[in-house]
Motif scaffolding. Structure first.
Motif, PDB file in Angstrom:
ATOM      1  N   MET A   1     -31.543  84.552  -2.666  1.00 11.88           N
ATOM      2  CA  MET A   1     -31.360  82.990  -3.041  1.00 11.88           C
ATOM      3  C   MET A   1     -30.590  81.816  -3.612  1.00 11.88           C
ATOM      4  N   LYS A   2     -30.814  80.800  -2.603  1.00  6.22           N
ATOM      5  CA  LYS A   2     -29.488  79.722  -3.032  1.00  6.22           C
ATOM      6  C   LYS A   2     -30.463  78.914  -4.324  1.00  6.22           C
ATOM      7  N   CYS A   3     -29.569  78.603  -4.567  1.00  5.47           N
ATOM      8  CA  CYS A   3     -29.649  77.644  -6.805  1.00  5.47           C
ATOM      9  C   CYS A   3     -28.746  76.608  -6.390  1.00  5.47           C
ATOM     10  N   LEU A   4     -27.653  76.500  -5.120  1.00 11.19           N
ATOM     11  CA  LEU A   4     -26.876  75.626  -5.102  1.00 11.19           C
ATOM     12  C   LEU A   4     -26.751  74.175  -4.216  1.00 11.19           C
ATOM     13  N   ILE A   5     -26.991  73.004  -4.143  1.00 16.53           N
ATOM     14  CA  ILE A   5     -26.791  72.278  -3.098  1.00 16.53           C
ATOM     15  C   ILE A   5     -25.556  71.716  -3.005  1.00 16.53           C
ATOM     16  N   GLN A   6     -25.033  71.630  -1.596  1.00 14.84           N
ATOM     17  CA  GLN A   6     -24.377  71.481  -1.245  1.00 14.84           C
ATOM     18  C   GLN A   6     -24.370  69.553  -1.224  1.00 14.84           C
ATOM     19  N   GLY A   7     -23.231  68.604  -2.190  1.00 16.07           N
ATOM     20  CA  GLY A   7     -23.008  67.739  -2.316  1.00 16.07           C
ATOM     21  C   GLY A   7     -23.963  67.154  -4.274  1.00 16.07           C
ATOM     22  N   CYS A   8     -25.074  68.085  -4.368  1.00 12.55           N
ATOM     23  CA  CYS A   8     -25.961  67.252  -4.943  1.00 12.55           C
ATOM     24  C   CYS A   8     -25.596  68.397  -6.632  1.00 12.55           C
ATOM     25  N   GLU A   9     -25.019  68.568  -6.727  1.00 13.79           N
ATOM     26  CA  GLU A   9     -24.941  68.958  -7.963  1.00 13.79           C
ATOM     27  C   GLU A   9     -23.420  68.542  -8.736  1.00 13.79           C
ATOM     28  N   PRO A  10     -24.104  68.420 -10.160  1.00 10.99           N
ATOM     29  CA  PRO A  10     -22.719  67.959 -11.020  1.00 10.99           C
ATOM     30  C   PRO A  10     -21.652  68.356 -11.372  1.00 10.99           C
ATOM     31  N   ALA A  11     -20.309  67.729 -11.677  1.00  7.81           N
ATOM     32  CA  ALA A  11     -19.337  68.404 -11.736  1.00  7.81           C
ATOM     33  C   ALA A  11     -19.575  69.185 -12.966  1.00  7.81           C
ATOM     34  N   GLU A  12     -20.153  68.545 -14.082  1.00 10.42           N
ATOM     35  CA  GLU A  12     -20.418  69.220 -15.279  1.00 10.42           C
ATOM     36  C   GLU A  12     -20.911  70.625 -15.023  1.00 10.42           C
ATOM     37  N   ARG A  13     -21.962  71.086 -14.429  1.00 14.19           N
ATOM     38  CA  ARG A  13     -22.363  71.963 -13.998  1.00 14.19           C
ATOM     39  C   ARG A  13     -22.025  73.003 -13.462  1.00 14.19           C
ATOM     40  N   LEU A  14     -20.998  73.005 -12.462  1.00 18.91           N
ATOM     41  CA  LEU A  14     -20.407  73.419 -11.648  1.00 18.91           C
ATOM     42  C   LEU A  14     -19.066  74.320 -12.794  1.00 18.91           C
ATOM     43  N   GLN A  15     -18.415  73.623 -13.333  1.00 19.60           N
ATOM     44  CA  GLN A  15     -17.249  73.689 -14.217  1.00 19.60           C
ATOM     45  C   GLN A  15     -17.980  75.222 -15.367  1.00 19.60           C
ATOM     46  N   LEU A  16     -19.210  74.991 -15.685  1.00 17.55           N
ATOM     47  CA  LEU A  16     -20.087  75.544 -16.662  1.00 17.55           C
ATOM     48  C   LEU A  16     -20.018  76.834 -15.764  1.00 17.55           C
ATOM     49  N   LEU A  17     -21.050  76.954 -14.776  1.00 15.04           N
ATOM     50  CA  LEU A  17     -21.657  77.478 -14.257  1.00 15.04           C
ATOM     51  C   LEU A  17     -19.934  79.020 -13.641  1.00 15.04           C
ATOM     52  N   LEU A  18     -18.776  77.987 -13.223  1.00 19.64           N
ATOM     53  CA  LEU A  18     -17.653  77.963 -13.604  1.00 19.64           C
ATOM     54  C   LEU A  18     -16.688  79.527 -14.552  1.00 19.64           C
ATOM     55  N   LYS A  19     -17.474  79.068 -15.789  1.00 15.83           N
ATOM     56  CA  LYS A  19     -17.058  80.046 -17.090  1.00 15.83           C
ATOM     57  C   LYS A  19     -17.352  81.154 -16.852  1.00 15.83           C
ATOM     58  N   LEU A  20     -18.429  81.342 -16.232  1.00 20.53           N
ATOM     59  CA  LEU A  20     -19.214  82.437 -15.961  1.00 20.53           C
ATOM     60  C   LEU A  20     -18.816  83.123 -14.963  1.00 20.53           C
ATOM     61  N   THR A  21     -17.538  83.255 -14.750  1.00 16.46           N
ATOM     62  CA  THR A  21     -17.478  83.655 -12.923  1.00 16.46           C
ATOM     63  C   THR A  21     -15.617  84.289 -13.029  1.00 16.46           C
ATOM     64  N   ASN A  22     -14.615  84.911 -12.765  1.00 16.73           N
ATOM     65  CA  ASN A  22     -13.414  84.983 -13.015  1.00 16.73           C
ATOM     66  C   ASN A  22     -12.354  84.582 -11.729  1.00 16.73           C
ATOM     67  N   ILE A  23     -13.140  82.994 -11.215  1.00 13.73           N
ATOM     68  CA  ILE A  23     -12.198  82.245 -10.404  1.00 13.73           C
ATOM     69  C   ILE A  23     -11.832  81.313 -11.267  1.00 13.73           C
ATOM     70  N   GLU A  24     -10.304  81.344 -11.133  1.00 12.14           N
ATOM     71  CA  GLU A  24      -9.887  80.616 -11.437  1.00 12.14           C
ATOM     72  C   GLU A  24      -8.372  79.739 -10.896  1.00 12.14           C
ATOM     73  N   SER A  25      -8.127  79.799  -9.724  1.00 13.14           N
ATOM     74  CA  SER A  25      -7.540  79.319  -9.137  1.00 13.14           C
ATOM     75  C   SER A  25      -7.903  78.107  -8.840  1.00 13.14           C
ATOM     76  N   PRO A  26      -6.795  77.353  -9.277  1.00 10.35           N
ATOM     77  CA  PRO A  26      -7.006  75.689  -9.019  1.00 10.35           C
ATOM     78  C   PRO A  26      -7.711  75.135  -7.707  1.00 10.35           C
ATOM     79  N   ASP A  27      -7.284  75.998  -6.524  1.00  3.38           N
ATOM     80  CA  ASP A  27      -7.351  75.843  -5.306  1.00  3.38           C
ATOM     81  C   ASP A  27      -8.834  75.940  -4.129  1.00  3.38           C
ATOM     82  N   ILE A  28      -9.025  76.908  -4.897  1.00  2.00           N
ATOM     83  CA  ILE A  28     -10.640  77.491  -4.560  1.00  2.00           C
ATOM     84  C   ILE A  28     -11.897  76.262  -5.663  1.00  2.00           C
ATOM     85  N   VAL A  29     -11.864  76.069  -6.490  1.00  3.20           N
ATOM     86  CA  VAL A  29     -12.419  75.302  -7.407  1.00  3.20           C
ATOM     87  C   VAL A  29     -11.821  73.798  -6.527  1.00  3.20           C
ATOM     88  N   ALA A  30     -10.819  74.254  -6.655  1.00  5.86           N
ATOM     89  CA  ALA A  30     -11.560  72.091  -5.888  1.00  5.86           C
ATOM     90  C   ALA A  30     -12.125  72.218  -5.005  1.00  5.86           C
TER      91      ALA A  30
END
Length: 87
Positions: A1-30
């Protein structure tokens, strides 16, 4: 199930979700930011940030898993606060 919508997510939500992953690469994050916040197609986001589309696809899938888990937690929490029916 998709919970994230392309172009509709606030940057703050993305940053918080990233904190729950091991994704750290600046290029991937960008690239994730370009996709979910700015609204670029995944292939475009990958090219703009100099990464392989397959790596971005894996990161998107991981972020979707985390977002789905967060939504499940929210449903449990909301159920606790639902007013009960009184006869």
């Amino acid at each position: 199930m998709k919970c994230l919508i392309q172009g509709c997510e606030p940057a703050e939500r993305l940053q918080l979700l990233l904190k729950l992953t091991n994704i750290e690469s600046p290029d991937i994050v960008a690239a994730l930011h370009d996709h979910f916040v700015a609204g670029h197609q995944d292939a475009v986001a990958a090219i703009r940030n100099g990464i392989k589309k397959s790596n971005l696809s894996r990161a998107i899938a991981r972020l979707e898993q985390v977002a789905f888990t967060v939504e499940q937690i929210k449903e449990i929490d909301w159920a606790k606060f639902k007013p009960s029916k009184v006869a």
